[in-house]
Write an enzyme that holds these catalytic residues in place. Structure first.
Site, PDB file in Angstrom:
ATOM      1  N   GLY A 112       0.863  -1.181   0.000  1.00 44.48           N
ATOM      2  CA  GLY A 112       0.000   0.000   0.000  1.00 44.48           C
ATOM      3  C   GLY A 112       0.889   1.216   0.000  1.00 44.48           C
ATOM      4  O   GLY A 112       1.898   1.249  -0.698  1.00 44.48           O
ATOM      5  N   CYS A 138       6.181  -5.332   0.481  1.00 43.79           N
ATOM      6  CA  CYS A 138       6.320  -4.018  -0.153  1.00 43.79           C
ATOM      7  C   CYS A 138       6.244  -2.876   0.872  1.00 43.79           C
ATOM      8  O   CYS A 138       7.178  -2.703   1.630  1.00 43.79           O
ATOM      9  CB  CYS A 138       5.292  -3.913  -1.278  1.00 43.79           C
ATOM     10  N   ARG A 144      12.564   3.652  -0.959  1.00 47.59           N
ATOM     11  CA  ARG A 144      11.217   3.572  -1.527  1.00 47.59           C
ATOM     12  C   ARG A 144      11.237   3.908  -3.020  1.00 47.59           C
ATOM     13  O   ARG A 144      12.051   4.711  -3.476  1.00 47.59           O
ATOM     14  CB  ARG A 144      10.287   4.547  -0.801  1.00 47.59           C
ATOM     15  N   ILE A 201       5.226  -3.397  -7.534  1.00 45.87           N
ATOM     16  CA  ILE A 201       4.437  -2.184  -7.783  1.00 45.87           C
ATOM     17  C   ILE A 201       5.033  -1.030  -6.977  1.00 45.87           C
ATOM     18  O   ILE A 201       4.930  -1.005  -5.752  1.00 45.87           O
ATOM     19  CB  ILE A 201       2.957  -2.381  -7.387  1.00 45.87           C
ATOM     20  N   ARG A 202       5.671  -0.106  -7.677  1.00 44.86           N
ATOM     21  CA  ARG A 202       6.331   1.010  -6.985  1.00 44.86           C
ATOM     22  C   ARG A 202       7.090   0.498  -5.753  1.00 44.86           C
ATOM     23  O   ARG A 202       6.964   1.021  -4.647  1.00 44.86           O
ATOM     24  CB  ARG A 202       5.312   2.085  -6.604  1.00 44.86           C
ATOM     25  N   HIS A 260       4.802  -8.675  -4.264  1.00 43.85           N
ATOM     26  CA  HIS A 260       3.460  -8.879  -3.694  1.00 43.85           C
ATOM     27  C   HIS A 260       2.959 -10.303  -3.916  1.00 43.85           C
ATOM     28  O   HIS A 260       2.225 -10.558  -4.873  1.00 43.85           O
ATOM     29  CB  HIS A 260       2.458  -7.935  -4.372  1.00 43.85           C
ATOM     30  N   GLU A 284       0.630 -11.623  -2.519  1.00 43.73           N
ATOM     31  CA  GLU A 284      -0.841 -11.575  -2.407  1.00 43.73           C
ATOM     32  C   GLU A 284      -1.503 -11.241  -3.744  1.00 43.73           C
ATOM     33  O   GLU A 284      -2.722 -11.310  -3.868  1.00 43.73           O
ATOM     34  CB  GLU A 284      -1.259 -10.573  -1.315  1.00 43.73           C
TER      35      GLU A 284
END
Ligand code: GLN
Length: 195
Positions: free
Chosen positions: A46, A78, A109, A138-139, A174, A176
């Site tokens: 997130g 993440c 980050r 993702i980022r 990730h 998940e």
């Protein structure tokens, strides 16, 4: 065994969906009482700054630190990894969040640049078999360094993308979002339920 997902922000439903395939009745952890009831916790991906703020607002910071100190099993993905990291290197991502400084890694980050800030790549993960795991990035933060208290457990080519220090697991990708249960299954196989 009771397993929870920290549910203040991020891809909470996705972790819960994977967990439902592996354990009975995983819960969303929103309160100190929820936290006290779990044997293992997923810290989702997130936005790490938003998650840190939410943890504080929910009165979960001190209880979570205590559980981590007491050996709680944590699978951090993440943004979750950023929150566990011993050290966050300055980045262009904006104000960095406070962290639990529990996992002996240095991360930065959003370190994969604009072109490649989100991508999929095969990842080798210790102990889940030789078939590569579909790594969804993702980022993502990059792991810049692994200290002596932590050990690499996942690689994308030569690059370390996952580490473990005892009960704490931190991944830059990730699991998940991968449609593959192997990482959650392996993590949960290491969890010792409290009596
Ligand atoms: N870029 C986010 C952060 O720094 C992490 C991204 C993610 O969890 N997918 O918090």
């Amino acid at each position: 065994m009771k397993v929870g997902v920290l549910a203040v922000q991020g891809d909470v439903p996705e972790h819960l969906a994977v967990l439902r395939s592996v354990v009975r009745d995983p819960i969303a952890v929103r309160t100190p009482d929820d936290l006290a009831s779990v044997d293992a916790l997923c810290l989702p991906g997130g936005e790490s700054t938003a998650i840190a703020r939410g943890i504080e607002e929910a009165g979960l910071w001190a209880p979570l630190r205590q559980r981590i100190d007491d050996g709680l099993s944590v699978l951090a993905t993440c943004a979750g990894l950023i929150l566990l990291a011993r050290d966050v290197a300055p980045s262009t991502a904006g104000q960095d969040p406070p962290t639990f400084e529990a996992l002996d890694v240095r991360v930065r980050r959003n370190d994969y640049g604009t072109q490649r800030e989100s991508f999929e790549a095969p990842v080798v993960v210790d102990g889940i078999g030789s078939k590569p795991f579909p790594g969804v990035f993702i980022r993502s933060p990059r792991i810049l360094g692994v200290g002596p208290q932590a050990a690499p457990i996942a690689w994308r080519g030569d690059e370390v993308v996952g580490v473990r220090a005892g009960a704490l697991w931190g991944l830059t990708f990730h699991p998940e979002l991968a449609n593959d249960l192997r990482v959650h299954r392996k993590f949960l196989s290491t969890v010792v339920a409290r009596a």
